[in-house]
Scaffold this motif. Structure first.
Motif, PDB file in Angstrom:
ATOM      1  N   GLU A   7       0.859  -1.175   0.000  1.00  0.00           N
ATOM      2  CA  GLU A   7       0.000   0.000   0.000  1.00  0.00           C
ATOM      3  C   GLU A   7       0.896   1.225   0.000  1.00  0.00           C
ATOM      4  O   GLU A   7       1.924   1.237   0.675  1.00  0.00           O
ATOM      5  CB  GLU A   7      -0.907   0.008   1.228  1.00  0.00           C
ATOM      6  CG  GLU A   7      -1.886  -1.147   1.260  1.00  0.00           C
ATOM      7  CD  GLU A   7      -2.709  -1.188   2.538  1.00  0.00           C
ATOM      8  OE1 GLU A   7      -2.620  -0.246   3.365  1.00  0.00           O
ATOM      9  OE2 GLU A   7      -3.437  -2.163   2.718  1.00  0.00           O
ATOM     10  N   GLU A   9       0.903   5.772  -0.450  1.00  0.00           N
ATOM     11  CA  GLU A   9       0.279   7.075  -0.662  1.00  0.00           C
ATOM     12  C   GLU A   9       1.382   8.044  -1.046  1.00  0.00           C
ATOM     13  O   GLU A   9       2.535   7.871  -0.652  1.00  0.00           O
ATOM     14  CB  GLU A   9      -0.390   7.576   0.616  1.00  0.00           C
ATOM     15  CG  GLU A   9      -1.573   6.779   1.058  1.00  0.00           C
ATOM     16  CD  GLU A   9      -2.200   7.370   2.316  1.00  0.00           C
ATOM     17  OE1 GLU A   9      -1.484   8.013   3.115  1.00  0.00           O
ATOM     18  OE2 GLU A   9      -3.407   7.190   2.495  1.00  0.00           O
ATOM     19  N   THR A  10       1.016   9.065  -1.796  1.00  0.00           N
ATOM     20  CA  THR A  10       2.013  10.060  -2.187  1.00  0.00           C
ATOM     21  C   THR A  10       1.366  11.418  -2.400  1.00  0.00           C
ATOM     22  O   THR A  10       0.202  11.508  -2.769  1.00  0.00           O
ATOM     23  CB  THR A  10       2.761   9.629  -3.467  1.00  0.00           C
ATOM     24  OG1 THR A  10       3.792  10.571  -3.723  1.00  0.00           O
ATOM     25  CG2 THR A  10       1.841   9.530  -4.659  1.00  0.00           C
ATOM     26  N   ASP A  11       2.153  12.442  -2.146  1.00  0.00           N
ATOM     27  CA  ASP A  11       1.752  13.788  -2.540  1.00  0.00           C
ATOM     28  C   ASP A  11       2.889  14.434  -3.330  1.00  0.00           C
ATOM     29  O   ASP A  11       2.859  15.621  -3.621  1.00  0.00           O
ATOM     30  CB  ASP A  11       1.360  14.646  -1.340  1.00  0.00           C
ATOM     31  CG  ASP A  11       2.478  14.807  -0.331  1.00  0.00           C
ATOM     32  OD1 ASP A  11       3.589  14.277  -0.534  1.00  0.00           O
ATOM     33  OD2 ASP A  11       2.245  15.480   0.687  1.00  0.00           O
ATOM     34  N   ARG A  17      -2.482  14.499  -1.083  1.00  0.00           N
ATOM     35  CA  ARG A  17      -2.098  13.107  -0.899  1.00  0.00           C
ATOM     36  C   ARG A  17      -3.121  12.186  -1.576  1.00  0.00           C
ATOM     37  O   ARG A  17      -4.322  12.388  -1.442  1.00  0.00           O
ATOM     38  CB  ARG A  17      -2.025  12.770   0.585  1.00  0.00           C
ATOM     39  CG  ARG A  17      -1.560  11.351   0.867  1.00  0.00           C
ATOM     40  CD  ARG A  17      -1.388  11.094   2.347  1.00  0.00           C
ATOM     41  NE  ARG A  17      -0.397  11.972   2.930  1.00  0.00           N
ATOM     42  CZ  ARG A  17       0.886  11.658   3.071  1.00  0.00           C
ATOM     43  NH1 ARG A  17       1.336  10.500   2.652  1.00  0.00           N
ATOM     44  NH2 ARG A  17       1.721  12.511   3.623  1.00  0.00           N
ATOM     45  N   SER A  19      -3.851   7.879  -2.730  1.00  0.00           N
ATOM     46  CA  SER A  19      -3.458   6.474  -2.626  1.00  0.00           C
ATOM     47  C   SER A  19      -3.044   5.988  -4.004  1.00  0.00           C
ATOM     48  O   SER A  19      -3.700   6.283  -4.996  1.00  0.00           O
ATOM     49  CB  SER A  19      -4.621   5.618  -2.122  1.00  0.00           C
ATOM     50  OG  SER A  19      -4.907   5.927  -0.785  1.00  0.00           O
TER      51      SER A  19
END
Length: 75
Positions: A7, A9-11, A17, A19
């Protein structure tokens, strides 16, 4: 990271942000993306999601992602 799934998440380079849609990932790669950081790139059909990591985490991330998603994409 889990033994059977990943899993993320990124911004990084995004307004907020998000997923990473892991079920849509067709491949991944790891490499430099900033002066003092590396990125794990998760490639889906329409876009690439980059997760920024400290360079000291590069080898551990490569091992963990490879275990779940298989070998990285060829350069």
């Amino acid at each position: 990271m889990f033994p059977d799934r990943l899993e993320a998440e990124t911004d990084y380079q995004r307004a907020a942000r998000v997923s990473v849609p892991m079920d849509a990932v067709s491949g991944w790669r790891l490499g430099p993306c900033d002066e003092d950081a590396v990125c794990v790139e998760f490639v889906t059909g329409p876009e690439t999601f980059r997760v920024l990591l400290d360079t000291s985490d590069e080898q551990l991330a490569a091992l963990a992602v490879r275990k779940v998603l298989g070998p990285p994409l060829a350069d």
